[in-house]
Scaffold this active site. Structure first.
Site, PDB file in Angstrom:
ATOM      1  N   CYS A 128     -19.139  -2.191   0.323  1.00 44.81           N
ATOM      2  CA  CYS A 128     -18.332  -1.021   0.680  1.00 44.81           C
ATOM      3  C   CYS A 128     -19.034  -0.298   1.814  1.00 44.81           C
ATOM      4  O   CYS A 128     -20.257  -0.381   1.943  1.00 44.81           O
ATOM      5  CB  CYS A 128     -18.188  -0.102  -0.539  1.00 44.81           C
ATOM      6  SG  CYS A 128     -17.175   1.373  -0.252  1.00 44.81           S
TER       7      CYS A 128
ATOM      8  N   ARG B 123       0.837  -1.209   0.000  1.00 47.71           N
ATOM      9  CA  ARG B 123       0.000   0.000   0.000  1.00 47.71           C
ATOM     10  C   ARG B 123       0.867   1.252   0.000  1.00 47.71           C
ATOM     11  O   ARG B 123       0.562   2.226  -0.699  1.00 47.71           O
ATOM     12  CB  ARG B 123      -0.920  -0.003   1.217  1.00 47.71           C
ATOM     13  CG  ARG B 123      -1.764   1.253   1.318  1.00 47.71           C
ATOM     14  CD  ARG B 123      -2.689   1.242   2.513  1.00 47.71           C
ATOM     15  NE  ARG B 123      -3.482   2.457   2.573  1.00 47.71           N
ATOM     16  CZ  ARG B 123      -4.489   2.648   3.419  1.00 47.71           C
ATOM     17  NH1 ARG B 123      -4.827   1.706   4.275  1.00 47.71           N
ATOM     18  NH2 ARG B 123      -5.170   3.775   3.405  1.00 47.71           N
TER      19      ARG B 123
ATOM     20  N   TYR C 143     -14.260  10.024  -2.359  1.00 47.95           N
ATOM     21  CA  TYR C 143     -13.296   9.606  -3.383  1.00 47.95           C
ATOM     22  C   TYR C 143     -13.379  10.475  -4.636  1.00 47.95           C
ATOM     23  O   TYR C 143     -12.448  10.483  -5.433  1.00 47.95           O
ATOM     24  CB  TYR C 143     -13.520   8.137  -3.759  1.00 47.95           C
ATOM     25  CG  TYR C 143     -13.067   7.173  -2.696  1.00 47.95           C
ATOM     26  CD1 TYR C 143     -11.743   6.756  -2.621  1.00 47.95           C
ATOM     27  CD2 TYR C 143     -13.964   6.692  -1.745  1.00 47.95           C
ATOM     28  CE1 TYR C 143     -11.314   5.891  -1.638  1.00 47.95           C
ATOM     29  CE2 TYR C 143     -13.549   5.821  -0.753  1.00 47.95           C
ATOM     30  CZ  TYR C 143     -12.218   5.423  -0.703  1.00 47.95           C
ATOM     31  OH  TYR C 143     -11.798   4.564   0.278  1.00 47.95           O
TER      32      TYR C 143
ATOM     33  N   HIS D 102     -16.431   3.412  -5.126  1.00 43.28           N
ATOM     34  CA  HIS D 102     -15.553   4.565  -4.906  1.00 43.28           C
ATOM     35  C   HIS D 102     -15.709   5.624  -5.994  1.00 43.28           C
ATOM     36  O   HIS D 102     -14.810   6.432  -6.224  1.00 43.28           O
ATOM     37  CB  HIS D 102     -14.087   4.133  -4.764  1.00 43.28           C
ATOM     38  CG  HIS D 102     -13.821   3.409  -3.484  1.00 43.28           C
ATOM     39  ND1 HIS D 102     -12.572   3.002  -3.092  1.00 43.28           N
ATOM     40  CD2 HIS D 102     -14.663   3.021  -2.481  1.00 43.28           C
ATOM     41  CE1 HIS D 102     -12.641   2.396  -1.929  1.00 43.28           C
ATOM     42  NE2 HIS D 102     -13.904   2.395  -1.544  1.00 43.28           N
TER      43      HIS D 102
END
Length: 421
Positions: free
Chosen positions: A164, A90, A244, A194
């Site tokens: 989500c 990440r 997002y 997102h």
């Protein structure tokens, strides 16, 4: 009822355990299996999980194992919450895209593509093993990028639904601002994972009064502040975009910010070390407050609702899920995976009808859907040119020079996870 969590050694897991304990009437779990190859982490998390169940009077059995096949055997549902490459990967996803002047983020842009390339083959292998062991099990995917991963699962014929926590977070936030209970708030939630917009906020259900205009009028500043977007933009859009969307609506501003502060990955890695130390304390028998800063708020409530609906129990009648389009949004292919409200039952989710979508939002959805199609092809078939094509198609990249540089960096930083590289 038996549930299995793949990635059960995640520091997220106590949030999920707390939800299973509190909401046991909605989802009566008799056996919960936590599967993870990281034995040391798994035992820390498993120990805390058992203490949480005991404190809240849940008599379900919690099992920890690194044996995937044994863990999923006989499971009614399998939750996927894994991170291939861990926080180290990440950190790379959030770093090398900035070298090309692009957003560094783990689920969108070039970093999101890298995560998809690492993740899709692993998830498909897990799903095949679930199907061999227990073909009737539902697979609930919380692994990012959820839209691409869920599309891979559905394309391969698995019984899968993507999940989500963005929508449930908005539901809780709006309920607090309106002074009502969360169950009173129904979102007109539309988009891709997102990449979503709240185009209506209804009281009482899908046919209820739409109070979005009132919400923006009375609380627009607070909502805009949470999104780190200007209040004036929300007023002009007339909707509430997912946070997002800031990567798209304020790309250059975000890139400048990311270049001047520690990465989120570094913050989370430090937080995880602290959490794991806390989980090892035999006196700890509840999820610590620090976990709220880790991310994944309300994940447990959303997961319980979805699993209960799929397995024929209770749960909310309508839930926001990631599932096949199948004509719901006529401007997208039927096999695209969209994130919308759906009625959820044992046969799976059935999306609710969605009113005509503003071209301002529909155009971006179509653009990102095309990228996701190319990204999935790259994840399944590999190859430098396929990675380049996906990056060139992404609206956060779009220029060939950027796509060339990002392709080289993506492959260099992920070679150990790419069988074809």
């Amino acid at each position: 009822m038996k549930l299995t969590v793949v990635g059960g050694g995640s520091t997220y897991t106590p949030e999920l355990i707390d939800g299973f304990a509190r909401l046991r009437d909605t989802l009566p779990v008799e056996e919960l299996v936590l599967v993870d190859p990281a034995a040391e982490r798994l035992e820390l998390v498993g120990g805390l999980a058992r203490r949480i169940f005991a404190k809240q009077g849940h008599d379900g059995r919690i099992v920890t194992t690194s044996d995937l096949d044994a863990g999923v055997d006989g499971a009614d549902a399998v939750l996927l919450q894994l991170r291939v490459g861990g926080q180290a990967a990440r950190l790379q996803d959030e770093t090398w895209p900035l070298e090309c002047g692009c957003v560094g983020q783990e689920t969108t842009g070039a970093g999101g593509l890298a995560k998809a390339l690492r993740t899709v083959p692993v998830v498909l292998d897990i799903a095949e093993r679930v199907r061999r062991t227990n073909p009737d099990a539902w697979i609930i995917d919380f692994t990012n990028p959820v839209g691409i991963v869920t599309r891979a699962l559905l394309q391969a014929g698995h019984k899968a639904v993507g999940l989500c926590n963005v929508a449930i977070g908005f539901q809780r936030k709006f309920a607090g601002l309106l002074g009502v209970t969360p169950s009173d708030v129904h979102l007109d939630h539309v988009g891709l994972n997102h990449l979503t917009w709240e185009t209506g906020v209804r009281l009482g259900g899908p046919e209820g009064e739409d109070v979005l205009s009132k919400l923006l009028g009375e609380h627009g500043e607070a909502i805009a502040g949470d999104l780190h977007l200007p209040r004036a933009l929300l007023d002009r859009l007339g909707v509430v975009p997912s946070y997002y969307l800031r990567y798209f609506y304020a790309h250059d501003e975000v890139v400048r910010e990311l270049g001047t502060k520690p990465s989120r990955a570094a913050e989370v890695a430090a937080m995880e070390e602290q959490l794991l130390r806390m989980y090892g304390d035999p006196a700890l028998d509840e999820k610590p407050e620090l976990l709220a800063k880790r991310g994944g708020a309300y994940y447990s409530e959303a997961a319980v609702d979805l699993a209960a609906g799929l397995l024929g129990g209770g749960g909310s009648p309508y839930q926001v899920v990631n599932t096949l389009n199948r004509g719901t949004l006529p401007f997208l292919p039927d096999d695209a995976v969209i994130e919308v409200q759906a009625a959820v039952g044992p046969k799976g989710p059935t999306p609710l009808a969605v009113p005509a979508v503003d071209p301002l939002f529909a155009g971006l959805m179509a653009h990102v859907t095309a990228y996701e199609d190319l990204a999935l092809t790259a994840a399944l078939r590999g190859g430098r040119d396929r990675v380049f094509r996906a990056l060139l198609a992404h609206p956060l990249v779009g220029q060939y020079a950027y796509a060339e540089g990002l392709t080289d960096r993506l492959i260099a930083h992920n070679r150990e996870h790419l069988a074809w590289a």
